[in-house]
Design a protein around this motif. Sequence first.
Motif, PDB file in Angstrom:
ATOM      1  N   VAL A  18      -4.496   4.978   5.089  1.00 27.19           N
ATOM      2  CA  VAL A  18      -5.784   4.700   5.739  1.00 27.19           C
ATOM      3  C   VAL A  18      -6.924   4.792   4.734  1.00 27.19           C
ATOM      4  CG1 VAL A  18      -7.423   5.499   7.496  1.00 27.19           C
ATOM      5  CG2 VAL A  18      -4.973   5.464   8.005  1.00 27.19           C
ATOM      6  N   MET A  19      -6.825   5.747   3.809  1.00 23.03           N
ATOM      7  CA  MET A  19      -7.875   5.920   2.808  1.00 23.03           C
ATOM      8  C   MET A  19      -7.992   4.687   1.909  1.00 23.03           C
ATOM      9  SD  MET A  19     -10.215   7.965   1.985  1.00 23.03           S
ATOM     10  CE  MET A  19     -11.443   8.025   0.702  1.00 23.03           C
ATOM     11  N   ILE A  20      -6.868   4.083   1.560  1.00 22.34           N
ATOM     12  CA  ILE A  20      -6.894   2.882   0.719  1.00 22.34           C
ATOM     13  C   ILE A  20      -7.556   1.737   1.478  1.00 22.34           C
ATOM     14  CG2 ILE A  20      -5.527   1.311  -0.698  1.00 22.34           C
ATOM     15  CD1 ILE A  20      -5.318   4.227  -1.549  1.00 22.34           C
ATOM     16  N   PHE A  21      -7.214   1.593   2.767  1.00 23.18           N
ATOM     17  CA  PHE A  21      -7.847   0.573   3.597  1.00 23.18           C
ATOM     18  C   PHE A  21      -9.359   0.778   3.634  1.00 23.18           C
ATOM     19  CE2 PHE A  21      -3.610  -0.286   5.126  1.00 23.18           C
ATOM     20  CZ  PHE A  21      -3.656  -1.578   5.625  1.00 23.18           C
ATOM     21  N   THR A  22      -9.790   2.031   3.803  1.00 19.80           N
ATOM     22  CA  THR A  22     -11.215   2.349   3.913  1.00 19.80           C
ATOM     23  C   THR A  22     -11.960   2.019   2.630  1.00 19.80           C
ATOM     24  OG1 THR A  22     -10.718   4.116   5.491  1.00 19.80           O
ATOM     25  CG2 THR A  22     -12.869   4.179   4.419  1.00 19.80           C
ATOM     26  N   THR A  24      -3.980  -7.911   0.976  1.00 21.87           N
ATOM     27  CA  THR A  24      -4.628  -9.119   0.473  1.00 21.87           C
ATOM     28  C   THR A  24      -4.479  -9.216  -1.044  1.00 21.87           C
ATOM     29  OG1 THR A  24      -6.258  -8.857   2.246  1.00 21.87           O
ATOM     30  CG2 THR A  24      -6.758 -10.472   0.542  1.00 21.87           C
ATOM     31  N   PHE A  25      -4.501  -8.084  -1.720  1.00 18.79           N
ATOM     32  CA  PHE A  25      -4.328  -8.075  -3.174  1.00 18.79           C
ATOM     33  C   PHE A  25      -2.901  -8.501  -3.542  1.00 18.79           C
ATOM     34  CE2 PHE A  25      -8.068  -5.575  -2.599  1.00 18.79           C
ATOM     35  CZ  PHE A  25      -8.817  -5.734  -3.765  1.00 18.79           C
ATOM     36  N   ARG A  26      -1.926  -8.079  -2.734  1.00 18.28           N
ATOM     37  CA  ARG A  26      -0.519  -8.473  -2.955  1.00 18.28           C
ATOM     38  C   ARG A  26      -0.350  -9.973  -2.724  1.00 18.28           C
ATOM     39  NH1 ARG A  26       4.886  -6.488  -2.766  1.00 18.28           N
ATOM     40  NH2 ARG A  26       6.211  -7.421  -1.168  1.00 18.28           N
ATOM     41  N   HIS A  27      -0.967 -10.492  -1.656  1.00 20.17           N
ATOM     42  CA  HIS A  27      -0.916 -11.925  -1.395  1.00 20.17           C
ATOM     43  C   HIS A  27      -1.539 -12.706  -2.553  1.00 20.17           C
ATOM     44  CE1 HIS A  27       0.537 -11.120   2.519  1.00 20.17           C
ATOM     45  NE2 HIS A  27      -0.610 -10.867   3.110  1.00 20.17           N
ATOM     46  N   SER A  28      -2.669 -12.209  -3.044  1.00 18.36           N
ATOM     47  CA  SER A  28      -3.374 -12.893  -4.135  1.00 18.36           C
ATOM     48  C   SER A  28      -2.540 -12.883  -5.405  1.00 18.36           C
ATOM     49  CB  SER A  28      -4.732 -12.224  -4.373  1.00 18.36           C
ATOM     50  OG  SER A  28      -5.498 -12.195  -3.183  1.00 18.36           O
ATOM     51  N   PHE A  29      -1.922 -11.747  -5.699  1.00 20.41           N
ATOM     52  CA  PHE A  29      -1.033 -11.608  -6.861  1.00 20.41           C
ATOM     53  C   PHE A  29       0.042 -12.694  -6.836  1.00 20.41           C
ATOM     54  CE2 PHE A  29       3.232  -9.931  -7.866  1.00 20.41           C
ATOM     55  CZ  PHE A  29       3.117  -9.631  -9.217  1.00 20.41           C
ATOM     56  N   ALA A  30       0.726 -12.832  -5.692  1.00 20.89           N
ATOM     57  CA  ALA A  30       1.830 -13.787  -5.580  1.00 20.89           C
ATOM     58  C   ALA A  30       1.334 -15.224  -5.658  1.00 20.89           C
ATOM     59  CB  ALA A  30       2.581 -13.554  -4.272  1.00 20.89           C
ATOM     60  N   THR A  31       0.260 -15.508  -4.945  1.00 19.77           N
ATOM     61  CA  THR A  31      -0.255 -16.877  -4.901  1.00 19.77           C
ATOM     62  C   THR A  31      -0.756 -17.323  -6.267  1.00 19.77           C
ATOM     63  OG1 THR A  31      -0.902 -16.548  -2.601  1.00 19.77           O
ATOM     64  CG2 THR A  31      -1.871 -18.425  -3.742  1.00 19.77           C
ATOM     65  N   HIS A  32      -1.474 -16.456  -6.958  1.00 20.98           N
ATOM     66  CA  HIS A  32      -1.990 -16.817  -8.282  1.00 20.98           C
ATOM     67  C   HIS A  32      -0.859 -17.043  -9.275  1.00 20.98           C
ATOM     68  CE1 HIS A  32      -6.077 -14.718  -7.284  1.00 20.98           C
ATOM     69  NE2 HIS A  32      -5.876 -15.825  -6.603  1.00 20.98           N
ATOM     70  N   LEU A  33       0.205 -16.267  -9.178  1.00 21.63           N
ATOM     71  CA  LEU A  33       1.353 -16.461 -10.068  1.00 21.63           C
ATOM     72  C   LEU A  33       2.009 -17.822  -9.830  1.00 21.63           C
ATOM     73  CD1 LEU A  33       3.225 -13.013 -10.147  1.00 21.63           C
ATOM     74  CD2 LEU A  33       2.120 -14.167 -12.058  1.00 21.63           C
ATOM     75  N   ILE A  34       2.273 -18.125  -8.557  1.00 19.96           N
ATOM     76  CA  ILE A  34       2.976 -19.372  -8.234  1.00 19.96           C
ATOM     77  C   ILE A  34       2.106 -20.582  -8.525  1.00 19.96           C
ATOM     78  CG2 ILE A  34       3.912 -20.728  -6.310  1.00 19.96           C
ATOM     79  CD1 ILE A  34       4.999 -18.055  -5.200  1.00 19.96           C
ATOM     80  N   ASN A  35       0.815 -20.500  -8.185  1.00 16.71           N
ATOM     81  CA  ASN A  35      -0.089 -21.611  -8.505  1.00 16.71           C
ATOM     82  C   ASN A  35      -0.232 -21.812 -10.005  1.00 16.71           C
ATOM     83  OD1 ASN A  35      -0.456 -21.976  -5.802  1.00 16.71           O
ATOM     84  ND2 ASN A  35      -2.612 -21.433  -5.755  1.00 16.71           N
ATOM     85  N   VAL A  47       0.832  -1.204   0.000  1.00 21.73           N
ATOM     86  CA  VAL A  47       0.000   0.000   0.000  1.00 21.73           C
ATOM     87  C   VAL A  47       0.870   1.259   0.000  1.00 21.73           C
ATOM     88  CG1 VAL A  47      -0.247   0.041   2.522  1.00 21.73           C
ATOM     89  CG2 VAL A  47      -1.977   1.126   1.090  1.00 21.73           C
ATOM     90  N   SER A  48       2.010   1.222   0.676  1.00 21.03           N
ATOM     91  CA  SER A  48       2.906   2.387   0.688  1.00 21.03           C
ATOM     92  C   SER A  48       3.472   2.644  -0.702  1.00 21.03           C
ATOM     93  CB  SER A  48       4.041   2.171   1.693  1.00 21.03           C
ATOM     94  OG  SER A  48       4.777   0.991   1.383  1.00 21.03           O
ATOM     95  N   GLU A  49       3.709   1.592  -1.460  1.00 21.32           N
ATOM     96  CA  GLU A  49       4.224   1.738  -2.826  1.00 21.32           C
ATOM     97  C   GLU A  49       3.153   2.310  -3.744  1.00 21.32           C
ATOM     98  OE1 GLU A  49       7.332  -2.052  -2.479  1.00 21.32           O
ATOM     99  OE2 GLU A  49       5.393  -2.299  -3.476  1.00 21.32           O
TER     100      GLU A  49
END
Length: 299
Positions: free
Chosen positions: A223-227, A246-257, A150-152
């Motif tokens: 905080v605004m992105i979280f909201t 969660t979007f970052r986790h999904s990105f990585a998991t979908h790539l590896i799977n 989110v910081s990026e």
Amino acid sequence: MKWEDSKKGYENYLKLEKSLSQNSIAAYINDINKLTDFLANKYKGVAPDKVKLDQLKAFVEWLNERGVSPRTQARTISGIKSFYKYLLIEGKITNDPTALLESPKIGRKLPDILTMEEIDTLINAIDLNKAEGQRNKAMLETLYSCGLRVSELVNLKITNLFFEQGFIKVEGKGEKERLVPASKSAIEEINKYLTTYRKKLRVSKDSENILFLNRRGRKLSRVMIFTIIKNLAEKVGLGKKISPHTFRHSFATHLINGGADLRAVQEMLGHESILTTEIYTHLDRDYLRNTIHQYHPRS
């Protein structure tokens, strides 16, 4: 030896030698502040070079008594170990009192992820009739398609968009830069946002190069992105507690799977150690069961 002088030197060490972000530095210093507060009350402010292992063990017991989770305890102990490693490197101490200090055992927590269908549901639920609708769609598409923190995302610069080459340049932890491929969907949604919402804003001088802006023409807060994401999850009745990560986790998991090389994913996520990336190699139970049924000779 005084605590304040030692903490100041340690802070400079984290910034200059370890190249950590301000958020990470603040977390490490906070760990040391917890310890100094405890020592001041329990041991009349013993100096950093006079701290003994038994006193550190008492500190860990104190954390445990106050209901601090094992994971937070482990992170705090890691911060204290880092502090004493710094004192050792600088020659301010000759013996490290944390050498035999053990962290509580914690299970390896697999990150929550979203399915492709859930991601599409969230993005499709964005109201494009609202002024900020296209901005939000572009942000979520970028979070998922590029696997950003989110910081990026909030610090992403217009001058770091290299769409002709199909990449964006990301400024990650410790001001380390990396190139991440940008999907066609992300490029399309960002371009729509640039030509609609953003060009109509009166942009503040300190945010002229920032890609995603609020209605006042300034950089969005984390905080605004979280909201935004929380509200979308509630709107569609997702039933999962999610965050931008969660979007970052999904990105990585979908790539590896999908068969992506682990080191390629490590590079795109900006992980220093491949051990951090390996957590995404988990596969869902249905996939494992179907694989066994299909290929095992006893099935």
